[in-house]
Enzyme design. Structure first.
Site, mmCIF file in Angstrom:
data_model
loop_
_atom_site.group_PDB
_atom_site.id
_atom_site.type_symbol
_atom_site.label_atom_id
_atom_site.label_comp_id
_atom_site.label_asym_id
_atom_site.label_seq_id
_atom_site.Cartn_x
_atom_site.Cartn_y
_atom_site.Cartn_z
ATOM 1 N N ARG A 182 43.329 44.864 34.909
ATOM 2 C CA ARG A 182 43.021 43.266 34.891
ATOM 3 C C ARG A 182 44.097 43.013 33.622
ATOM 4 O O ARG A 182 44.398 43.503 32.815
ATOM 5 C CB ARG A 182 41.852 42.848 34.115
ATOM 6 C CG ARG A 182 40.516 43.001 35.115
ATOM 7 C CD ARG A 182 40.683 42.170 36.482
ATOM 8 N NE ARG A 182 39.509 42.152 37.474
ATOM 9 C CZ ARG A 182 39.700 43.039 38.341
ATOM 10 N NH1 ARG A 182 40.964 43.742 38.688
ATOM 11 N NH2 ARG A 182 38.512 43.211 39.303
ATOM 12 N N GLU A 212 46.244 34.525 36.452
ATOM 13 C CA GLU A 212 46.721 34.540 37.798
ATOM 14 C C GLU A 212 46.324 33.558 38.643
ATOM 15 O O GLU A 212 45.207 32.778 38.132
ATOM 16 C CB GLU A 212 45.951 35.648 38.667
ATOM 17 C CG GLU A 212 46.516 37.089 38.063
ATOM 18 C CD GLU A 212 45.656 38.358 38.454
ATOM 19 O OE1 GLU A 212 45.032 38.053 39.531
ATOM 20 O OE2 GLU A 212 45.913 39.597 37.956
ATOM 21 N N HIS A 272 48.404 40.964 42.558
ATOM 22 C CA HIS A 272 47.447 41.565 42.292
ATOM 23 C C HIS A 272 46.866 42.095 43.763
ATOM 24 O O HIS A 272 46.117 41.700 44.641
ATOM 25 C CB HIS A 272 46.127 40.602 42.155
ATOM 26 C CG HIS A 272 45.028 41.112 41.497
ATOM 27 N ND1 HIS A 272 44.179 40.491 40.392
ATOM 28 C CD2 HIS A 272 44.337 42.246 41.859
ATOM 29 C CE1 HIS A 272 42.955 41.279 40.129
ATOM 30 N NE2 HIS A 272 43.144 42.325 41.124
#
Lengths: 321, 321
Positions: free
Chosen positions: A238, A267, A285
């Site tokens: 993460r 993000e 991602h």
């Protein structure tokens, strides 16, 4: 698209919980075994209070406020590997069980981590840019990458993903060590109790642990300093595991060797300073994202739902701390 | 830089043979054990006819014309893994022994092949372009890649490089098969006598065999058709192993799934049609290129020279067919 549950439909309710930006229906595959109850369903207001299962789509947050809204919920069926968007402590307090995607994504994330590591060390994306810019016939010299074999790779988080990363790295002749909450029995690699010491003994760090209060910014200025000028960071966990501002500064000032980043703190925003750097590989991602892993996670979700509604043990229940 | 051999210098002569474009001296490390005789050396004309060893730099060709020029040469010490630039048949006819870089480059080339395969399947370079173009916050959807695990990978050439590729692929859960001149004893993978049948049974082909008259354009239109619409080609061997014009057409017409190319038929020229394609990774013949592999190849060259001048068996002599 949303069909109301009619009087003959006795399929168990699965309450779909989603951020507005995840507005594509991808829970149709729950039918006809289950009844996915979407906020757009005309019966939503009537049925939602009785739903026993909550299915948050992707990283849609589940906190005490969410649980207050749906008091009948006994189980939160997660669809991701990391569950930092779910307040696990609050679920535990309320006796709400939580499941994760289990190992559905683990192979793909491990593959992608290796891909990013090779890319940064051997400059694959940079080479691609070099050729596509038409520079090969002009500039004869091209900066060398660095060999993967023999590199000391520190894995931060030796769970389902990290252990698969280790298996792959062994085939490349890397020297593996790891940090995790606890030393793992029956693991042959050296264990470091803290990430700083692991970094000081590593040529590259691969970050694949869960994000929690304890691991937030686990990769900070001190760790980056310990990793050193030639060190490489790969993050497939993460974004907030890394102090992104510090990482950007280290990269801009050439104080670490490079980075392969699939995740970011905010993000989909990526720090623009990184766009100019040749030793950084940026990815939206997507380490988890293949049709195969999506099929696997659907199976895990259905398996958990079937288990829940037939009072059997859940397939991938998250253990309480 | 070039210092003439004086009367006290009894170091054995090593005749350096290079294309004009390889005009950087990178044979200084042969001193003082050996005397690298460069064309720029004032004694070149006097000493060259007596040199017993020829060291062609990189892909500098050695053919019958070259050997006519240097009649005392008994051994050609190659510095690359592939020796298609050396006329092996002609050397054999004249009793001139030839050595290759041995296994000095094998790990790096294998690593790079895996890097290219992951990149093409999982779209790493494409993802990098996507993020750097600022598209992530704008376009929510990103085309999925494909899982590496379970993919049937056909290795064309199971030598020093191909067998290392196989070891790595096994750790990713790939299903491996191969083609080579002969079936290898003690190799567990299915053997295909021809590349066409291997392609028909593979999701990806990795090309890492030697280039010879027999393997020129071994990847042709029929093989690409057999590989099929989702098939991926990775070439870390030599450009001319693949019929490049056909490959470009297959890629442009979406008749194969993608390609990772480190080598090209007419280097450093890369077909411009490829620049526009998102499913192609282009690299400037650098699969071999790390400081570590360059150090290893120097060791192999020195080892071969020491063996030659002390009448011991050469370390990496190329076997006659």
């Amino acid at each position: 698209m949303a069909s109301t549950q009619d009087s003959n439909d006795t399929a168990p309710l699965v309450l779909i919980h989603r951020l507005p930006r995840f507005n594509i229906s991808f829970t149709h595959w729950l039918r006809p075994k289950f009844y996915p109850l979407e906020p757009s369903d005309p019966s939503y207001a009537t049925l939602a209070p009785s739903a026993r299962v909550l299915l948050p789509v992707g990283p849609t947050p589940v906190d005490s406020g969410t649980l207050d809204l749906f008091p009948a919920v006994e189980c939160v069926v997660g669809s991701s590997a990391g569950l930092n968007h779910i307040d696990l402590a609050e679920c535990r307090r309320r006796g709400v069980r939580v499941t994760s995607a289990g190992e559905a994504f683990s192979d793909d994330v491990a593959d992608y981590a290796i891909g990013l590591l090779i890319d940064v060390l051997r400059r694959v994306s940079a080479a691609n840019r070099f050729v596509r810019a038409g520079l090969w016939p002009v500039k004869d010299e091209y900066p060398l990458g660095s060999k993967l074999g023999g590199k000391r790779v520190g894995i931060v988080g030796l769970g389902s993903i990290g252990s698969r990363i280790a298996t792959r790295l062994e085939a490349f002749g890397c020297v593996i060590a790891y940090n995790s909450r606890n030393k793992k029995a029956s693991v042959p690699f050296p264990y470091y109790t803290n990430v700083h010491d692991l970094a000081a003994s590593s040529d590259a760090l691969i970050i694949c642990c869960a994000l929690s209060n304890e691991t937030h910014h686990i990769i900070n200025k001190d760790v980056l300093t310990a990793l050193g000028k030639k060190g490489v960071i790969v993050n497939v966990g993460r974004g907030a595991l890394v102090d992104e501002k510090e990482l950007v500064q280290f990269l801009v000032r050439n104080e670490i060797g490079g980075a392969g980043l699939d995740v970011f703190e905010n993000e989909p925003v990526v720090p623009e300073e990184l766009y100019a750097l040749d030793n950084v590989v940026l990815s939206p991602h997507k380490a988890v994202a293949t049709p195969e892993s999506f099929a696997a996670v659907k199976e895990v979700i259905i398996g958990n739902l079937e288990a829940f509604f037939s009072n059997k043990p859940l397939l991938s229940q998250v253990k309480s701390e």
